[in-house]
Scaffold this motif. Sequence first.
Motif, mmCIF file in Angstrom:
data_model
loop_
_atom_site.group_PDB
_atom_site.id
_atom_site.type_symbol
_atom_site.label_atom_id
_atom_site.label_comp_id
_atom_site.label_asym_id
_atom_site.label_seq_id
_atom_site.Cartn_x
_atom_site.Cartn_y
_atom_site.Cartn_z
ATOM 1 N N TRP A 291 0.853 -1.195 0.000
ATOM 2 C CA TRP A 291 0.000 0.000 0.000
ATOM 3 C C TRP A 291 0.888 1.244 0.000
ATOM 4 C CZ3 TRP A 291 -4.404 -2.121 -1.008
ATOM 5 C CH2 TRP A 291 -4.804 -3.292 -0.379
ATOM 6 N N ILE A 292 0.274 2.391 -0.250
ATOM 7 C CA ILE A 292 1.066 3.626 -0.321
ATOM 8 C C ILE A 292 1.746 3.928 1.018
ATOM 9 C CG2 ILE A 292 -0.834 5.205 0.261
ATOM 10 C CD1 ILE A 292 1.936 5.961 -2.299
ATOM 11 N N THR A 293 1.092 3.591 2.121
ATOM 12 C CA THR A 293 1.694 3.893 3.422
ATOM 13 C C THR A 293 3.059 3.214 3.541
ATOM 14 O OG1 THR A 293 -0.527 4.009 4.322
ATOM 15 C CG2 THR A 293 1.270 3.905 5.910
ATOM 16 N N GLY A 294 3.126 1.985 3.074
ATOM 17 C CA GLY A 294 4.393 1.266 3.119
ATOM 18 C C GLY A 294 5.430 1.856 2.169
ATOM 19 N N SER A 367 -1.538 7.396 13.337
ATOM 20 C CA SER A 367 -2.720 6.678 12.865
ATOM 21 C C SER A 367 -2.938 7.043 11.408
ATOM 22 C CB SER A 367 -3.927 7.100 13.708
ATOM 23 O OG SER A 367 -5.117 6.589 13.152
ATOM 24 N N VAL A 368 -3.376 6.081 10.613
ATOM 25 C CA VAL A 368 -3.542 6.339 9.187
ATOM 26 C C VAL A 368 -4.555 5.405 8.558
ATOM 27 C CG1 VAL A 368 -1.643 4.781 8.562
ATOM 28 C CG2 VAL A 368 -2.348 6.541 6.944
ATOM 29 N N GLY A 369 -5.194 5.885 7.515
ATOM 30 C CA GLY A 369 -5.964 4.996 6.651
ATOM 31 C C GLY A 369 -7.456 5.156 6.722
ATOM 32 N N ASP A 393 -2.785 11.941 13.816
ATOM 33 C CA ASP A 393 -3.824 11.335 12.968
ATOM 34 C C ASP A 393 -3.572 11.896 11.572
ATOM 35 O OD1 ASP A 393 -6.102 10.570 11.618
ATOM 36 O OD2 ASP A 393 -7.507 11.520 13.001
ATOM 37 N N THR A 394 -2.981 11.069 10.717
ATOM 38 C CA THR A 394 -2.489 11.563 9.433
ATOM 39 C C THR A 394 -3.478 11.249 8.324
ATOM 40 O OG1 THR A 394 -1.354 9.480 8.934
ATOM 41 C CG2 THR A 394 -0.113 11.122 10.185
ATOM 42 N N TRP A 395 -3.955 12.270 7.661
ATOM 43 C CA TRP A 395 -4.868 12.051 6.534
ATOM 44 C C TRP A 395 -4.122 12.232 5.214
ATOM 45 C CZ3 TRP A 395 -6.023 15.186 2.423
ATOM 46 C CH2 TRP A 395 -6.941 14.616 1.520
ATOM 47 N N TRP A 396 -4.289 11.263 4.348
ATOM 48 C CA TRP A 396 -3.723 11.352 2.989
ATOM 49 C C TRP A 396 -4.249 10.224 2.152
ATOM 50 C CZ3 TRP A 396 0.857 8.202 1.538
ATOM 51 C CH2 TRP A 396 1.271 7.327 2.537
ATOM 52 N N GLN A 397 -3.713 10.066 0.941
ATOM 53 C CA GLN A 397 -4.241 9.101 -0.020
ATOM 54 C C GLN A 397 -3.116 8.577 -0.907
ATOM 55 O OE1 GLN A 397 -6.777 12.203 -1.964
ATOM 56 N NE2 GLN A 397 -8.474 10.922 -1.244
ATOM 57 N N THR A 398 -3.392 7.466 -1.588
ATOM 58 C CA THR A 398 -2.436 6.939 -2.561
ATOM 59 C C THR A 398 -2.024 8.055 -3.531
ATOM 60 O OG1 THR A 398 -3.584 4.826 -2.423
ATOM 61 C CG2 THR A 398 -2.107 5.131 -4.300
#
Length: 631
Positions: A291-294, A367-369, A393-398
């Motif tokens: 996933w993008i987080t990785g 925290s994410v996702g 609390d991190t907000w983002w996207q691919t």
Amino acid sequence: MRIRTFDEYQTAYQKSVDDPEEFWAEIAQNFQWRKPWTKTLQWNFSEPNIKWFIGGKLNITENCLDRHLIERGDQPAIIWEPNDPNEAGVTLTYRMLHDQVCRFANVLKRNGVVKGDRVCIYMPMVPELAIAVLACARIGAVHSVVFGGFSAQSIADRINDAQCKVVVTADGSYRGNKEIPLKSTVDDALIGCPSVQKVIVMTRTRTPVSMLKGRDIWWEQELKQVTADCPAEEMDAEDMLFILYTSGSTGKPKGVVHTCGGYMVYATYTFQNVFQYEPGQVFFCTADIGWITGHSYIVYGPLASGATSVIFEGVPTYPDCGRFWDITDKHNVNILYTAPTAIRSLMGFGLDKVENHDLSSLQVLGSVGEPINEEAWHWYDDNIGKNRCPIVDTWWQTETGGILISPLAGITKTKPTFATLPLPGVQPILVDENGKEIEGNGVSGNLCMKFPWPGILRTTYGDHERCRQTYFATYPGLYFTGDGCLRDEDGYYRITGRVDDVLNVSGHRIGTAEVENAINMHTGVVESAVVGYPHDIKGQGIYAYVITDQQPDGHDVELTKRDILATVTRVIGPIAKPDKIQFVTGLPKTRSGKIMRRILRKIAEGDTSNLGDTSTLLDPAVVDEIKAGAT
Ligand code: PRX
């Protein structure tokens, strides 16, 4: 690059809005470029055409590896924690990682991979996965990592879309007490993938595999044929670095494209600032590199920062629900980055396996996702962070490449369930259905961005028009995130969830249309409609309404349900399996044939008291039948 106080954040933010080019140019100076850029930014959101650090030349692996060799060559770059805690782990120093990346890059070269070729990676969470990713980047090949839980069909779709030349995989993978046969899944996928010339197979589980002559080769044997000398390919800042497929509201997943320069700068800048990373700290992101987080916060961001990044092969509940805390204590993890779904599932096990751990190495929690609910936030804060670790609390996207809205750890005052404030360089705007800006505080709307940041996607692979349509056409001149958002009286942002037909199940993005297509492939299914509903652990669960060609009592309902689940697993993968299936004889449709999902969502949520206006329905009686049969 590091912001250290809230004042500094405000100054940086202001500068990033007043003079974005100067702001990012200064940050980009902190990286190693073969050749400097001539223009920092050129953009429009109408085509879209977005370019950062134009004319700049670099290789991201020189930034992630080579430049650390002198100062921290012997510092751990990767700590690998295997699925089985009794198996010996692996620690790779920057020097060792550099060596192995160069070697595997030479293996890729030896097998015909050249700059610009696409390589599909379908692997367990082992160091070799990061090595394969970096080896691609080393020689300018474009990696397309496919999460190890996806089906053969999903792999095939992704390979064909990107026309991958090589696949890197393993014989199998371990997850908890399961052994998953990766290579045989790849074999099934490759029946329909003529572009693939070579498959490189790493040994992990020693599961028997078929090795096709002329196509399939062993990772370990190939390594014997190469040296560790592999100069990095010079890449343009806007050359493609990777493709990562993600679900949207329509059709098949799309290949989000990120490029070398902007992505590197953004992933690294956000890593260092959001987590307030200090040299020497150990960072543990529990996501999968699939996933993008990785990508951004296991591989590129931490390594470009010279951090020590933990790669964990297993699952949070194996051998028991204290595994994250075992790993934290064992490796003295300083920063832990995980998903609300994991927190909620661990909460359910009580505190026995938490309280017998020290956890005093922890300094920052992330925290994410998906939205984090208040209860989970406090549990995390009280029991893991012991009320002394800031939670980001991190907000983002691919599509965003890196975190866009988040507190800076210990600097931004946090508020449970709020991602708080935009990072420097990020200009959020809330709009109504018609694209009109909703100004002021204490308001809600659709979340868009009005200015590019270096990590924004550049296109969707092979279909630029789809990129334009999906992200830049709904509200002309803006990047549309697909998320709904509240901005409270303090100007803090809280993401309220998707406003399109995308589900977020355990932090995994799944399109309802994709699940419906998979269900519809099952013989006997006439039509289906899929919606999300609140799920205690997964955040959202998948609820499927299915019409079959049998009367409800004309088939073994439980058996048909199982067959449908097997079909979805076969077509997409187990993550897309519906949690609930309800057989119905009709769906609520308007006269023009559109399914009224709003009604289905309400019924799935168990809220049937007020279904709103149903007078436009072709057959209002169908609603009563669905209500009566809701599970
Ligand atoms: O709905 C938002 C949700 O996850 C979506 C992006 O999913 P994906 O591209 O798979 O990336 C996930 C990891 C970055 C978003 O559109 N989301 C992500 N982070 C948060 C979130 N929702 C609420 N709060 C978050 N912190």
